[in-house]
Design a protein around this motif. Structure first.
Motif, mmCIF file in Angstrom:
data_model
loop_
_atom_site.group_PDB
_atom_site.id
_atom_site.type_symbol
_atom_site.label_atom_id
_atom_site.label_comp_id
_atom_site.label_asym_id
_atom_site.label_seq_id
_atom_site.Cartn_x
_atom_site.Cartn_y
_atom_site.Cartn_z
ATOM 1 N N GLU A 273 0.832 -1.203 0.000
ATOM 2 C CA GLU A 273 0.000 0.000 0.000
ATOM 3 C C GLU A 273 0.871 1.260 0.000
ATOM 4 O O GLU A 273 0.661 2.183 -0.779
ATOM 5 N N ARG A 274 1.877 1.302 0.878
ATOM 6 C CA ARG A 274 2.780 2.451 0.931
ATOM 7 C C ARG A 274 3.592 2.576 -0.354
ATOM 8 O O ARG A 274 3.873 3.689 -0.823
ATOM 9 N N PHE A 275 3.991 1.467 -0.908
ATOM 10 C CA PHE A 275 4.723 1.450 -2.170
ATOM 11 C C PHE A 275 3.909 2.164 -3.250
ATOM 12 O O PHE A 275 4.406 3.056 -3.944
ATOM 13 N N CYS A 276 2.649 1.796 -3.371
ATOM 14 C CA CYS A 276 1.775 2.409 -4.383
ATOM 15 C C CYS A 276 1.488 3.876 -4.057
ATOM 16 O O CYS A 276 1.444 4.726 -4.961
ATOM 17 N N GLN A 277 1.286 4.169 -2.770
ATOM 18 C CA GLN A 277 1.042 5.564 -2.360
ATOM 19 C C GLN A 277 2.219 6.459 -2.738
ATOM 20 O O GLN A 277 2.041 7.563 -3.255
ATOM 21 N N HIS A 278 3.419 5.998 -2.462
ATOM 22 C CA HIS A 278 4.615 6.787 -2.771
ATOM 23 C C HIS A 278 4.747 7.033 -4.277
ATOM 24 O O HIS A 278 5.114 8.131 -4.697
ATOM 25 N N PRO A 292 8.865 -11.275 -5.853
ATOM 26 C CA PRO A 292 7.621 -11.242 -5.075
ATOM 27 C C PRO A 292 6.845 -9.930 -5.222
ATOM 28 O O PRO A 292 5.611 -9.920 -5.177
ATOM 29 N N VAL A 293 7.564 -8.817 -5.393
ATOM 30 C CA VAL A 293 6.898 -7.523 -5.591
ATOM 31 C C VAL A 293 6.251 -7.480 -6.973
ATOM 32 O O VAL A 293 5.118 -6.993 -7.129
ATOM 33 N N VAL A 294 6.940 -7.984 -7.973
ATOM 34 C CA VAL A 294 6.365 -8.051 -9.318
ATOM 35 C C VAL A 294 5.093 -8.894 -9.293
ATOM 36 O O VAL A 294 4.076 -8.554 -9.909
ATOM 37 N N LEU A 295 5.149 -9.988 -8.550
ATOM 38 C CA LEU A 295 3.977 -10.859 -8.412
ATOM 39 C C LEU A 295 2.793 -10.085 -7.837
ATOM 40 O O LEU A 295 1.673 -10.153 -8.361
ATOM 41 N N MET A 296 3.013 -9.329 -6.759
ATOM 42 C CA MET A 296 1.930 -8.564 -6.136
ATOM 43 C C MET A 296 1.374 -7.498 -7.078
ATOM 44 O O MET A 296 0.171 -7.273 -7.132
ATOM 45 N N LEU A 297 2.258 -6.829 -7.817
ATOM 46 C CA LEU A 297 1.798 -5.796 -8.739
ATOM 47 C C LEU A 297 0.940 -6.380 -9.852
ATOM 48 O O LEU A 297 0.057 -5.708 -10.387
ATOM 49 N N GLY A 298 1.183 -7.625 -10.170
ATOM 50 C CA GLY A 298 0.391 -8.268 -11.216
ATOM 51 C C GLY A 298 -0.932 -8.828 -10.737
ATOM 52 O O GLY A 298 -1.858 -8.983 -11.528
ATOM 53 N N SER A 300 -2.397 -8.264 -7.010
ATOM 54 C CA SER A 300 -3.096 -7.736 -5.829
ATOM 55 C C SER A 300 -4.150 -6.692 -6.208
ATOM 56 O O SER A 300 -3.894 -5.788 -7.006
ATOM 57 N N PRO A 301 -5.344 -6.759 -5.586
ATOM 58 C CA PRO A 301 -6.385 -5.749 -5.827
ATOM 59 C C PRO A 301 -6.009 -4.369 -5.280
ATOM 60 O O PRO A 301 -6.559 -3.356 -5.717
ATOM 61 N N ILE A 302 -5.063 -4.312 -4.338
ATOM 62 C CA ILE A 302 -4.633 -3.024 -3.764
ATOM 63 C C ILE A 302 -4.117 -2.101 -4.858
ATOM 64 O O ILE A 302 -4.347 -0.886 -4.839
ATOM 65 N N VAL A 303 -3.425 -2.672 -5.827
ATOM 66 C CA VAL A 303 -2.758 -1.884 -6.867
ATOM 67 C C VAL A 303 -3.753 -1.040 -7.664
ATOM 68 O O VAL A 303 -3.444 0.080 -8.081
ATOM 69 N N SER A 304 -4.960 -1.544 -7.838
ATOM 70 C CA SER A 304 -5.962 -0.863 -8.666
ATOM 71 C C SER A 304 -6.421 0.471 -8.074
ATOM 72 O O SER A 304 -7.007 1.295 -8.772
ATOM 73 N N LYS A 305 -6.129 0.714 -6.805
ATOM 74 C CA LYS A 305 -6.561 1.952 -6.142
ATOM 75 C C LYS A 305 -5.667 3.143 -6.480
ATOM 76 O O LYS A 305 -5.987 4.270 -6.146
ATOM 77 N N TYR A 306 -4.526 2.900 -7.131
ATOM 78 C CA TYR A 306 -3.523 3.958 -7.282
ATOM 79 C C TYR A 306 -3.136 4.201 -8.742
ATOM 80 O O TYR A 306 -3.229 3.315 -9.583
ATOM 81 N N VAL A 326 6.300 -10.858 -15.809
ATOM 82 C CA VAL A 326 6.581 -9.647 -16.584
ATOM 83 C C VAL A 326 5.364 -9.256 -17.419
ATOM 84 O O VAL A 326 4.942 -8.085 -17.440
ATOM 85 N N GLU A 327 4.806 -10.230 -18.095
ATOM 86 C CA GLU A 327 3.677 -9.946 -18.978
ATOM 87 C C GLU A 327 2.430 -9.562 -18.199
ATOM 88 O O GLU A 327 1.650 -8.709 -18.642
ATOM 89 N N ALA A 328 2.237 -10.158 -17.023
ATOM 90 C CA ALA A 328 1.063 -9.819 -16.209
ATOM 91 C C ALA A 328 1.104 -8.363 -15.757
ATOM 92 O O ALA A 328 0.090 -7.649 -15.797
ATOM 93 N N VAL A 329 2.292 -7.890 -15.345
ATOM 94 C CA VAL A 329 2.426 -6.504 -14.897
ATOM 95 C C VAL A 329 2.271 -5.535 -16.061
ATOM 96 O O VAL A 329 1.603 -4.498 -15.943
ATOM 97 N N TYR A 330 2.858 -5.869 -17.186
ATOM 98 C CA TYR A 330 2.766 -4.953 -18.325
ATOM 99 C C TYR A 330 1.327 -4.880 -18.856
ATOM 100 O O TYR A 330 0.832 -3.800 -19.195
ATOM 101 N N GLU A 331 0.652 -6.026 -18.881
ATOM 102 C CA GLU A 331 -0.737 -6.040 -19.352
ATOM 103 C C GLU A 331 -1.627 -5.227 -18.418
ATOM 104 O O GLU A 331 -2.516 -4.502 -18.865
ATOM 105 N N ARG A 332 -1.363 -5.291 -17.129
ATOM 106 C CA ARG A 332 -2.206 -4.608 -16.155
ATOM 107 C C ARG A 332 -1.856 -3.135 -15.998
ATOM 108 O O ARG A 332 -2.744 -2.284 -15.927
#
Length: 554
Positions: A273-278, A292-298, A300-306, A326-332
């Motif tokens: 959450e703080r990562f996305c806020q920053h 693991p961070v790339v995995l979450m960005l691809g 986690s629903p938290i990411v959609s808030k920012y 890689v592809e999941a994060v870029y697509e999203r």
């Protein structure tokens, strides 16, 4: 023949880190450039400019000499999460001729005591919340309490421990001069590599090791990160959550930012959450991350808030990164993710994907950086040609000096002609791109066939019911061989009973010898180190408990 870097060699100056960073004739940014920033929740922001970092470090180094008679080669241990005081403490210690040995603040008292004793630490810098653990560890190894230094915002009400500003303001400190350093021989850091068994090993890194790697890394980024430009003309802003006690954060964040003039927004630890806020609040443009961070960005629903649209690129390291992530994060998010490679013993970065190649070479760790040669070797120590799998060996000015107090380990890791045996398995293609597929010791041997756990993990993470996964080898007595087993964190709402279905899904995608004959286990989390590496040793211990009837959860 060994592969030479496709980048032209660079001239590495024969200087220590202080001279390299603070006594250069020119730099592409002003002295009042903001370098390190921290934005604590509910508190005033803290900042260091380049000039403030230099003056604070200088005062601290002089204070060490005046207060304790600090000598060349004396070791200062760090036991702290990320703190914007850390860079000044590090470089002040170097000015005084000292060696810095960062320790994971998640260590137990016994683990910290081992590092303090093995490194021969003369003092420890920490923060107030970690004070009791440090006191206990120091007592075990005979370090007096008056050698404990506090950094960060919190003070100790008993006044028994020196805050680092007290050391900076020691009377009579102005008469001291900078220590004379032999950059190629004298150590800058003693970092401790976790390893898979036994005690961590003290990796001896000289000033030249770090200086060369910082310069090589800058070539790899190829001017894509700048100290100028952007909508506020402050240049690139890099989000710094990687631990400063790990070589990845130590070199790529602290040293590289001060050398190149990027602004670091410092996080004490990772929080999504703080990562996305920053990113949204400070218009972050770049981040060094781990899988693991790339995995979450691809996922986690938290990411959609920012709004993360300011991000121009991320660079992943510390563990293999799969195409699926890689592809999941870029697509999203439309954020490119390139990959690099390195180890504690190589200071760390040896390879990186070029910005323009991130999409065409997904799965690769990129090109070999300047001033190095590398080769892939078979088990009989003969070199294998391009396209064939072997263990990666690397030679260059960034390769460490050996393991402290461990001549046998050093002899096993370094060849007589200067190559470091990385223990990582992979290959290179005809275009010079390097691929890392697994660790030599982590390959699963199924009836003579080699099964790379990372390959299976990369496929399994693409299953819609899988949030995270780790694969290990389990010995099967009936077949007298290891078999692969997957430990999976299921997506929220997925119930037990799906394990067999997932194993069958994978079986359709891999060769017969790579099937999950050891089964699938659902777990609450996959154990990982601070740098994001899967702790397979912990999983193997869990597997042994399961075989004996124990059901302890991870």
């Amino acid at each position: 023949m060994p592969t030479k870097s496709r980048f032209p060699d660079i001239d590495v100056p024969n200087v220590d880190l202080w001279t390299f960073l603070f006594e250069r004739k020119s730099k592409p940014f002003p002295d009042d450039k903001g370098m390190f920033s921290l934005f604590p929740i509910g508190q005033m922001a803290n900042f260091y400019t380049y000039a403030q970092v230099r003056s604070t470090a200088l005062d601290f180094g002089k204070g060490l000499k005046a207060l304790w008679g600090w000598k060349k080669g004396d070791v200062l241990a760090l036991y702290t999460p990320n703190c914007i005081d850390t860079p000044s403490v590090i470089w002040g210690t170097h000015w005084a001729g000292g060696i810095v040995s960062p320790a994971n603040p998640g260590y137990t008292v016994e683990e910290l005591a081992f590092q303090l004793k093995d490194s021969g630490a003369k003092a420890v810098a920490t923060q107030k919340p970690f004070l009791e653990s440090v006191r206990e560890a120091c007592k075990k190894v005979g370090i007096e309490e008056d050698r404990i230094i506090l950094i960060g915002d919190e003070r100790d009400s008993t006044n028994r421990f020196k805050y680092f500003t007290n050391i900076r303001n020691t009377s009579g400190a102005t008469r001291f001069r900078k220590a004379k350093i032999d950059p190629k021989k004298d150590l800058a850091f003693l970092v401790y590599s976790s390893g898979t068994t036994g005690h961590p090993k003290g990796v001896m890194l000289s000033h030249t090791n770090i200086v060369s790697d910082v310069m090589m890394h800058a070539v790899g980024e190829d001017g894509n990160l700048s100290c100028q430009g952007g909508k506020d003309n402050k240049g690139d802003k890099v989000l710094a959550f990687l631990p400063f006690f790990h070589i990845y954060g130590l070199t790529c964040l602290i040293h590289q930012s001060l050398n190149s003039g990027w602004q670091l927004i410092v996080m004490p630890k990772f929080d999504l959450e703080r990562f996305c806020q920053h990113i949204q609040t400070h218009s972050i443009t770049f981040a060094y991350v781990v899988p693991p961070v790339v995995l979450m960005l691809g996922k986690s629903p938290i990411v959609s808030k920012y709004d993360l649209s300011s991000m121009r690129m991320m660079n992943s390291g510390a563990a293999p990164l799969t195409r699926e992530l890689v592809e999941a994060v870029y697509e999203r998010l439309k954020i490119p993710v390139k990959q690099g490679y390195g180890l504690s013993e190589t200071s760390p970065t040896t390879h990186t994907q070029r910005w323009e190649d991130w999409q065409s070479t997904i799965g690769s760790v990129g090109l070999l950086l300047p001033n190095q040669t590398a080769k892939y070797m078979a088990a009989d120590d003969t070199e294998v040609p391009a396209g064939q799998t072997g263990e990666l060996w690397i030679k260059g000015p960034n390769v460490f000096q050996g393991y402290l107090n461990n001549p046998e380990g050093t002899a096993n890791a370094l060849t007589s002609d200067g190559y470091f045996k990385t223990g990582d398995v992979g290959h290179q293609d005809e275009a010079g791109n390097f691929f890392i597929t697994d660790r030599v010791k982590e390959l699963i041997k199924y009836k003579g066939f080699q099964v790379p756990p990372a390959e299976l993990e990369g496929i399994l993470i693409g299953h819609p019911d899988v949030d995270d996964v780790a694969v290990i080898g389990i010995y099967n007595e009936e077949q007298a061989t290891e078999v692969p087993r997957a430990y999976i964190v299921p997506k929220k709402g997925v119930q037990a009973g799906k394990e067999k279905e997932i194993a069958e899904w994978l079986a359709k995608k891999v060769a017969s010898h790579k099937r999950l004959r050891g089964g699938v286990r659902f777990v609450d989390e996959v154990p990982k180190s601070a740098s994001g590496k899967i702790l397979r040793r912990v999983l193997k211990e869990q597997a042994l408990k399961e075989e004996k009837g124990g059901k302890a959860k991870l």
